[in-house]
Scaffold this motif. Structure first.
Motif, PDB file in Angstrom:
ATOM      1  N   GLN A  75       0.832  -1.202   0.000  1.00 37.15           N
ATOM      2  CA  GLN A  75       0.000   0.000   0.000  1.00 37.15           C
ATOM      3  C   GLN A  75       0.869   1.255   0.000  1.00 37.15           C
ATOM      4  O   GLN A  75       0.585   2.228  -0.723  1.00 37.15           O
ATOM      5  CB  GLN A  75      -0.915  -0.002   1.236  1.00 37.15           C
ATOM      6  CG  GLN A  75      -1.891  -1.169   1.288  1.00 37.15           C
ATOM      7  CD  GLN A  75      -2.742  -1.143   2.553  1.00 37.15           C
ATOM      8  OE1 GLN A  75      -3.161  -0.085   3.006  1.00 37.15           O
ATOM      9  NE2 GLN A  75      -2.994  -2.315   3.130  1.00 37.15           N
ATOM     10  N   GLU A  78       2.358   1.868  -3.398  1.00 33.19           N
ATOM     11  CA  GLU A  78       1.384   2.468  -4.307  1.00 33.19           C
ATOM     12  C   GLU A  78       1.347   3.988  -4.123  1.00 33.19           C
ATOM     13  O   GLU A  78       1.269   4.751  -5.092  1.00 33.19           O
ATOM     14  CB  GLU A  78       0.005   1.875  -4.044  1.00 33.19           C
ATOM     15  CG  GLU A  78      -1.112   2.413  -4.923  1.00 33.19           C
ATOM     16  CD  GLU A  78      -0.951   2.025  -6.392  1.00 33.19           C
ATOM     17  OE1 GLU A  78      -1.517   2.727  -7.243  1.00 33.19           O
ATOM     18  OE2 GLU A  78      -0.244   1.019  -6.675  1.00 33.19           O
ATOM     19  N   LYS A  81       4.366   5.671  -5.648  1.00 27.49           N
ATOM     20  CA  LYS A  81       4.270   5.724  -7.107  1.00 27.49           C
ATOM     21  C   LYS A  81       3.442   6.930  -7.553  1.00 27.49           C
ATOM     22  O   LYS A  81       3.761   7.600  -8.531  1.00 27.49           O
ATOM     23  CB  LYS A  81       3.636   4.436  -7.644  1.00 27.49           C
ATOM     24  CG  LYS A  81       4.539   3.213  -7.562  1.00 27.49           C
ATOM     25  CD  LYS A  81       3.802   1.979  -8.087  1.00 27.49           C
ATOM     26  CE  LYS A  81       4.666   0.722  -7.963  1.00 27.49           C
ATOM     27  NZ  LYS A  81       3.927  -0.491  -8.419  1.00 27.49           N
ATOM     28  N   ILE A  82       2.354   7.171  -6.819  1.00 29.95           N
ATOM     29  CA  ILE A  82       1.475   8.288  -7.166  1.00 29.95           C
ATOM     30  C   ILE A  82       2.135   9.621  -6.822  1.00 29.95           C
ATOM     31  O   ILE A  82       1.962  10.614  -7.530  1.00 29.95           O
ATOM     32  CB  ILE A  82       0.126   8.158  -6.421  1.00 29.95           C
ATOM     33  CG1 ILE A  82      -0.558   6.834  -6.780  1.00 29.95           C
ATOM     34  CG2 ILE A  82      -0.798   9.321  -6.751  1.00 29.95           C
ATOM     35  CD1 ILE A  82      -1.805   6.556  -5.964  1.00 29.95           C
ATOM     36  N   SER A 100     -10.795   2.137   5.718  1.00 33.48           N
ATOM     37  CA  SER A 100      -9.644   2.285   4.828  1.00 33.48           C
ATOM     38  C   SER A 100      -8.357   2.425   5.627  1.00 33.48           C
ATOM     39  O   SER A 100      -8.375   2.722   6.826  1.00 33.48           O
ATOM     40  CB  SER A 100      -9.834   3.515   3.942  1.00 33.48           C
ATOM     41  OG  SER A 100      -9.890   4.689   4.743  1.00 33.48           O
ATOM     42  N   ILE A 116      -6.273   4.584   1.406  1.00 33.83           N
ATOM     43  CA  ILE A 116      -6.051   3.429   0.554  1.00 33.83           C
ATOM     44  C   ILE A 116      -7.071   2.338   0.848  1.00 33.83           C
ATOM     45  O   ILE A 116      -7.346   2.019   2.017  1.00 33.83           O
ATOM     46  CB  ILE A 116      -4.633   2.854   0.757  1.00 33.83           C
ATOM     47  CG1 ILE A 116      -3.567   3.911   0.422  1.00 33.83           C
ATOM     48  CG2 ILE A 116      -4.414   1.606  -0.078  1.00 33.83           C
ATOM     49  CD1 ILE A 116      -3.525   4.298  -1.029  1.00 33.83           C
ATOM     50  N   ASN A 117      -7.641   1.770  -0.207  1.00 27.41           N
ATOM     51  CA  ASN A 117      -8.479   0.584  -0.041  1.00 27.41           C
ATOM     52  C   ASN A 117      -7.542  -0.595   0.209  1.00 27.41           C
ATOM     53  O   ASN A 117      -6.778  -0.993  -0.677  1.00 27.41           O
ATOM     54  CB  ASN A 117      -9.300   0.337  -1.308  1.00 27.41           C
ATOM     55  CG  ASN A 117     -10.289  -0.807  -1.134  1.00 27.41           C
ATOM     56  OD1 ASN A 117     -10.005  -1.803  -0.471  1.00 27.41           O
ATOM     57  ND2 ASN A 117     -11.464  -0.676  -1.746  1.00 27.41           N
ATOM     58  N   THR A 120      -7.706  -3.577  -2.396  1.00 31.45           N
ATOM     59  CA  THR A 120      -7.283  -3.387  -3.792  1.00 31.45           C
ATOM     60  C   THR A 120      -5.951  -2.661  -3.913  1.00 31.45           C
ATOM     61  O   THR A 120      -5.287  -2.730  -4.955  1.00 31.45           O
ATOM     62  CB  THR A 120      -8.345  -2.589  -4.563  1.00 31.45           C
ATOM     63  OG1 THR A 120      -8.414  -1.256  -4.019  1.00 31.45           O
ATOM     64  CG2 THR A 120      -9.708  -3.245  -4.470  1.00 31.45           C
ATOM     65  N   GLY A 121      -5.558  -1.943  -2.842  1.00 30.77           N
ATOM     66  CA  GLY A 121      -4.328  -1.174  -2.883  1.00 30.77           C
ATOM     67  C   GLY A 121      -4.463   0.134  -3.626  1.00 30.77           C
ATOM     68  O   GLY A 121      -3.464   0.834  -3.844  1.00 30.77           O
ATOM     69  N   LYS A 122      -5.652   0.484  -4.037  1.00 32.12           N
ATOM     70  CA  LYS A 122      -5.872   1.698  -4.811  1.00 32.12           C
ATOM     71  C   LYS A 122      -6.192   2.899  -3.905  1.00 32.12           C
ATOM     72  O   LYS A 122      -6.830   2.746  -2.862  1.00 32.12           O
ATOM     73  CB  LYS A 122      -7.017   1.502  -5.812  1.00 32.12           C
ATOM     74  CG  LYS A 122      -6.764   0.379  -6.820  1.00 32.12           C
ATOM     75  CD  LYS A 122      -5.502   0.623  -7.631  1.00 32.12           C
ATOM     76  CE  LYS A 122      -5.268  -0.498  -8.650  1.00 32.12           C
ATOM     77  NZ  LYS A 122      -3.996  -0.288  -9.406  1.00 32.12           N
ATOM     78  N   SER A 123      -5.766   4.070  -4.362  1.00 32.90           N
ATOM     79  CA  SER A 123      -6.029   5.292  -3.614  1.00 32.90           C
ATOM     80  C   SER A 123      -7.501   5.674  -3.722  1.00 32.90           C
ATOM     81  O   SER A 123      -8.098   5.611  -4.797  1.00 32.90           O
ATOM     82  CB  SER A 123      -5.157   6.428  -4.148  1.00 32.90           C
ATOM     83  OG  SER A 123      -5.534   7.665  -3.567  1.00 32.90           O
ATOM     84  N   MET A 124      -8.057   6.095  -2.590  1.00 31.94           N
ATOM     85  CA  MET A 124      -9.444   6.551  -2.541  1.00 31.94           C
ATOM     86  C   MET A 124      -9.529   8.074  -2.478  1.00 31.94           C
ATOM     87  O   MET A 124     -10.624   8.635  -2.453  1.00 31.94           O
ATOM     88  CB  MET A 124     -10.149   5.939  -1.317  1.00 31.94           C
ATOM     89  CG  MET A 124     -10.171   4.416  -1.313  1.00 31.94           C
ATOM     90  SD  MET A 124     -10.766   3.750   0.255  1.00 31.94           S
ATOM     91  CE  MET A 124     -12.439   4.387   0.302  1.00 31.94           C
TER      92      MET A 124
END
Length: 454
Positions: A75, A78, A81-82, A100, A116-117, A120-124
């Motif tokens: 996480q 991720e 990276k962003i 989260s 972060i979710n 899924t590892g995706k930013s919210m």
């Protein structure tokens, strides 16, 4: 004849003391009631921080469980990276399966929290920490958003509230045996003047314990009195015991409050140093495994070490004081260097910890919030009713303050003020300033003297 003279003298003394205390209560109320209203209003809002933030940041907070969570290290990767070049400062895993994760970073000289979710590892989404509404409310409540000066004003208002309470109780206390009306409940059939007095005095009496509790539990947070009280508690042995350390306690000039947001009792805890056993730190996943093994409350936050000899600091500041934890972990070996919990607190630490969670309305959940809210609303009512009482009574000329005898003649009250001035130094300093202003300005200028009835 001598007996009559003695009684008359005693009556005159009592009247002088009553007017003196009334005068101090009057001026303390006129000066500090606005601050009390601000503290009560902002405090009422902050009581419901959990519910308010849940509504404001629902899209950031809530996730749908779907299988196993992705490791914290992934996480954080991720996020970097962003936000290339960002420095990760802390990680919060979330206290339950529908919450989260939070990764805090410093990026382009801004402090951001990335949600972060964990499935899924995706930013919210991101939130600039300077934009958190409840943090603004807390800052206004604690220091009027005016830094050190605001902190001292809030502390001064809180301390003078104790003077208001003491003088108010004296004025309220029945001087002769009478019915409970006007004492425990207002008199509704004695005219508007009496009713106005009772609508101020009676609610104030019922709120006395609550007001005093909120003041005393809020003072440990203050910058002057609170910091000295905290140092005294630590140095007197009422702070953390040696048993919380693995090995000898560190000799450090860095305090835990300098690197992490931790419970009050742990703020002066010395930060240990990681023994450098190589240059490969353990991962955040290892740190979380240690936290789970040690049974830390799931609301904890991990503060990432920024120096080679720094440590991982874990802070759990949950709703109940009994669940508080502050832990330092060696960033290379994973050894728990310090484990400081509620059970380790000294007596003062435990009292303050419970007082803070009760003050914030978290210790007993919604019922705690509701009781504290009623006290806050009552404070506003008492302050406003006191102002209204003065407004209806005040003469056309002058402020309407009761005339008092010289304070030197009121030995008991003078000793009380001196005692409060010693216990609360800002009160003592303000008394000195008031005394100098009264002696060299108010009494020297006839217009001012007459207006203030000095």
């Amino acid at each position: 004849m001598e007996s009559v003279d003695t009684l008359q003298s005693q009556k005159t003394t009592n009247n002088s003391l009553y007017r003196t205390i009334w005068r101090w209560h009057f001026y303390a109320g006129m000066i500090f009631a606005p601050f009390l209203i601000i503290l009560a209003v902002t405090g009422s809002i902050y009581l419901f921080k959990p519910q308010i933030e849940q509504v404001l940041y629902q899209d950031y907070y809530e996730v749908t469980p779907q299988g196993d969570k992705i490791p914290a290290s992934k996480q954080m990767e991720e996020v970097t990276k962003i936000y290339p070049g960002a420095v990760v400062t802390k990680y919060r895993p979330g206290e339950n399966d529908t919450r989260s994760s939070e990764v805090s970073i410093t990026f382009n000289n801004e402090s951001l929290t990335i949600f972060i979710n964990p499935y899924t590892g995706k930013s919210m989404g991101e939130l600039n920490n300077e934009d958190r509404i409840m943090d603004k409310i807390e800052e206004f409540h604690g220091e009027l958003m005016a830094g050190t000066l605001g902190d001292r004003l809030v502390e001064l208002a809180a301390c003078w509230t104790i003077v208001l309470i003491v003088t108010g109780l004296y004025l309220w206390f029945p001087k002769k045996r009478q019915s409970l009306s006007g004492i425990l409940f207002p008199r509704l059939n004695k005219g508007k003047s009496v009713l106005r007095r009772d609508l101020h005095a009676v609610p104030a009496f019922w709120l006395t314990a609550g007001m005093l509790f909120l003041v005393l539990t809020g003072l440990p947070w203050s910058g002057f009195w609170g910091s000295h009280f905290q140092t005294l508690a630590t140095n007197s042995g009422a702070g953390y015991p040696p048993s919380i350390w693995s090995g000898s306690a560190p000799t450090s000039t860095v305090k835990t409050k300098d690197i992490a947001d931790v419970p009050w009792a742990a703020e002066n805890l010395d930060v240990p140093i990681s023994e450098i056993q190589g240059f490969i730190p353990i991962s955040i996943d290892d740190v979380m495994a240690i936290a789970n093994r040690e049974g830390i409350h799931p609301s904890y936050t991990v503060y990432i070490p920024q120096e080679k000899d720094g440590v991982y600091t874990l802070s759990a500041y949950p709703p109940k004081a009994q669940d508080e934890v502050t832990m330092h972990i060696d960033q290379y070996s994973g050894a728990v260097l310090a484990d400081y919990r509620y059970d380790h607190y000294g007596l003062i630490g435990k009292i303050v910890a419970l007082g803070i969670t009760l003050h914030k309305g978290t210790q007993f959940g919604f019922i705690n919030q509701l009781i504290s809210l009623l006290i806050c609303l009552g404070i506003v009512f008492v302050a406003v009713s006191g102002f209204y009482l003065w407004w209806k009574r005040k003469p056309k000329k002058g402020l309407g303050a009761p005339k008092a005898s010289p304070i030197r003649q009121m030995k008991f009250f003078l000793l009380l003020l001196i005692g409060l001035g010693i216990l609360f130094p800002l009160v003592g300093l303000s008394l000195i300033i008031v005394g100098l202003i009264d002696r060299f300005m108010i009494r020297k200028i006839s217009v001012v003297k007459n207006f203030l009835n000095a």
